[in-house]
Motif scaffolding. Structure first.
Motif, PDB file in Angstrom:
ATOM      1  N   SER A  35      18.531  -4.433  17.663  1.00 30.83           N
ATOM      2  CA  SER A  35      18.120  -3.784  16.403  1.00 30.83           C
ATOM      3  C   SER A  35      16.667  -4.120  16.061  1.00 30.83           C
ATOM      4  N   ARG A  40      10.723  -2.643  15.389  1.00 37.02           N
ATOM      5  CA  ARG A  40       9.418  -2.696  16.063  1.00 37.02           C
ATOM      6  C   ARG A  40       8.902  -1.272  16.364  1.00 37.02           C
ATOM      7  N   SER A 109       7.642  -7.657  10.159  1.00 34.61           N
ATOM      8  CA  SER A 109       8.408  -8.180   9.020  1.00 34.61           C
ATOM      9  C   SER A 109       8.055  -7.439   7.735  1.00 34.61           C
ATOM     10  N   ARG A 118      14.983   0.143   6.050  1.00 31.24           N
ATOM     11  CA  ARG A 118      16.257  -0.548   6.313  1.00 31.24           C
ATOM     12  C   ARG A 118      17.434   0.432   6.180  1.00 31.24           C
ATOM     13  N   ARG A 139      19.001  -9.477  12.369  1.00 28.59           N
ATOM     14  CA  ARG A 139      18.918 -10.426  11.262  1.00 28.59           C
ATOM     15  C   ARG A 139      20.039 -10.245  10.241  1.00 28.59           C
ATOM     16  N   ASP A 140      20.554  -8.999  10.159  1.00 30.93           N
ATOM     17  CA  ASP A 140      21.535  -8.676   9.109  1.00 30.93           C
ATOM     18  C   ASP A 140      22.749  -7.981   9.694  1.00 30.93           C
ATOM     19  N   ARG A 189       7.303 -15.191  10.287  1.00 31.64           N
ATOM     20  CA  ARG A 189       8.391 -14.208  10.260  1.00 31.64           C
ATOM     21  C   ARG A 189       9.686 -14.837   9.746  1.00 31.64           C
ATOM     22  N   ASP A 193      11.445 -13.039   6.745  1.00 33.86           N
ATOM     23  CA  ASP A 193      12.788 -12.487   7.007  1.00 33.86           C
ATOM     24  C   ASP A 193      13.850 -13.133   6.117  1.00 33.86           C
ATOM     25  N   ARG A 196      12.929 -11.910   1.961  1.00 29.50           N
ATOM     26  CA  ARG A 196      12.823 -10.539   1.429  1.00 29.50           C
ATOM     27  C   ARG A 196      14.061 -10.223   0.585  1.00 29.50           C
TER      28      ARG A 196
HETATM   29  O1   DC Z   1      14.471  -9.520  16.942  1.00 29.34           O
HETATM   30  P1   DC Z   1      12.956  -9.267  16.825  1.00 29.34           P
HETATM   31  O2   DC Z   1      12.141 -10.503  16.744  1.00 29.34           O
HETATM   32  O3   DC Z   1      12.465  -8.322  17.878  1.00 29.34           O
HETATM   33  O4   DC Z   1      12.815  -8.518  15.421  1.00 29.34           O
HETATM   34  C1   DC Z   1      11.574  -8.128  14.925  1.00 29.34           C
HETATM   35  C2   DC Z   1      11.576  -8.115  13.407  1.00 29.34           C
HETATM   36  O5   DC Z   1      12.414  -7.050  12.945  1.00 29.34           O
HETATM   37  C3   DC Z   1      12.066  -9.361  12.707  1.00 29.34           C
HETATM   38  O6   DC Z   1      11.027 -10.275  12.453  1.00 29.34           O
HETATM   39  C4   DC Z   1      12.661  -8.828  11.428  1.00 29.34           C
HETATM   40  C5   DC Z   1      13.054  -7.413  11.745  1.00 29.34           C
HETATM   41  N1   DC Z   1      14.485  -7.235  11.897  1.00 29.34           N
HETATM   42  C6   DC Z   1      15.219  -7.064  10.753  1.00 29.34           C
HETATM   43  O7   DC Z   1      14.668  -7.136   9.655  1.00 29.34           O
HETATM   44  N2   DC Z   1      16.543  -6.798  10.833  1.00 29.34           N
HETATM   45  C7   DC Z   1      17.166  -6.731  12.019  1.00 29.34           C
HETATM   46  N3   DC Z   1      18.475  -6.447  12.074  1.00 29.34           N
HETATM   47  C8   DC Z   1      16.426  -6.946  13.211  1.00 29.34           C
HETATM   48  C9   DC Z   1      15.086  -7.209  13.116  1.00 29.34           C
END
Ligand code: DC
Length: 239
Positions: A35, A40, A109, A118, A139-140, A189, A193, A196
């Motif tokens: 995700s 990205r 971020s 989102r 992340r979520d 980040r 993250d 927020r």
């Molecule tokens: O997993 P990654 O480091 O490639 O993710 C990049 C950014 O994307 C991370 O710093 C926050 C965001 N992200 C998010 O907010 N929610 C997710 N489910 C996945 C990533």
């Protein structure tokens, strides 16, 4: 037919979530979705098209028609038989390598704090489960995308260990970067993250913690496989 299995892997930046998720996907023949790659890819679109990106202080009150912008952003995944994994496409262009650059890491971020972004990506991620079992990292995923996932893993590791791993990975890919830049990015980040307003990174109450500071990749996969087995046994015993 096997019941559908949804595995959610969340955690801090550069924890090795995708390495574990990919290994599980291969072993259990599950669909894998990164995700973070979706956030990205949206960030790449914003940068390429000079879309304004609000900072953490402005994100609530920033007035801009992000919905209209997002109507032009089409994200998909296509399986690459050479790598054995799905790669991310932005408006039909493979951007798998481009989205790993430092410029994207520095902006992602901010972009992922925008509610409209989102909402759009969470809906897409949820739709991905319509076609069957999957493992998704982010992340979520365990808190917002799949609050009823069969298994939730929350990964963490010492920030310096994570930054060193990411630095090595970027060097291996030929991306020019200093260790200091990577440390600042990882720590920055993490902060953004977790702070927020829109579905911040946090451990779901029912997630299993995997701290991989001192654990090999093989052992991490073994750990998760063991947790999956527990879930399957529980399901059997409750029939
Ligand atoms: O997993 P990654 O480091 O490639 O993710 C990049 C950014 O994307 C991370 O710093 C926050 C965001 N992200 C998010 O907010 N929610 C997710 N489910 C996945 C990533």
């Amino acid at each position: 037919m096997q019941p559908k299995l949804i595995i959610a892997i969340d955690g801090y930046s550069s924890c090795g979530k995708s390495t574990v998720a990919k290994a599980l996907a291969k072993k259990l023949q599950l669909h894998y979705i990164d995700s973070g790659a979706m956030y990205r890819a949206v960030t790449l679109y914003f940068l390429e098209n000079y879309i304004p990106i609000p900072g953490p202080e402005e994100v609530h009150d920033f007035v801009y028609d992000f919905e209209k912008v997002l109507d032009e952003v089409h994200i998909s995944f296509q399986f690459n038989p050479d790598s054995g994994f799905s790669e991310v496409y932005l408006n039909d262009k493979n951007v798998e390598l481009e989205i790993r650059s430092m410029l994207i890491s520095e902006n992602v971020s901010h972009v992922s704090s925008i509610k409209a972004v989102r909402d759009r990506l969470v809906a897409l991620q949820q739709m991905a489960a319509d076609s069957g079992s999957l493992v998704m990292d982010g992340r979520d995923i365990g808190t917002t995308v799949f609050p009823n996932a069969d298994l939730k893993i929350f990964m963490k590791a010492d920030p310096m260990v994570r930054a060193n791993r990411r630095y090595k990975e970027m060097q291996d890919k030929g991306i020019e970067v200093t260790l200091e830049e990577v440390i600042n990015n990882v720590v920055g980040r993490d902060y953004e993250d977790t702070h927020r307003d829109e579905s911040p990174l946090r451990k779901a109450v029912d997630a299993v913690v995997l701290d991989n500071t001192h654990i090999s990749q093989e052992d991490q996969v073994e750990f998760v496989l063991n947790e999956i087995q527990k879930v399957k046994n529980q399901a059997k015993s409750s029939i």
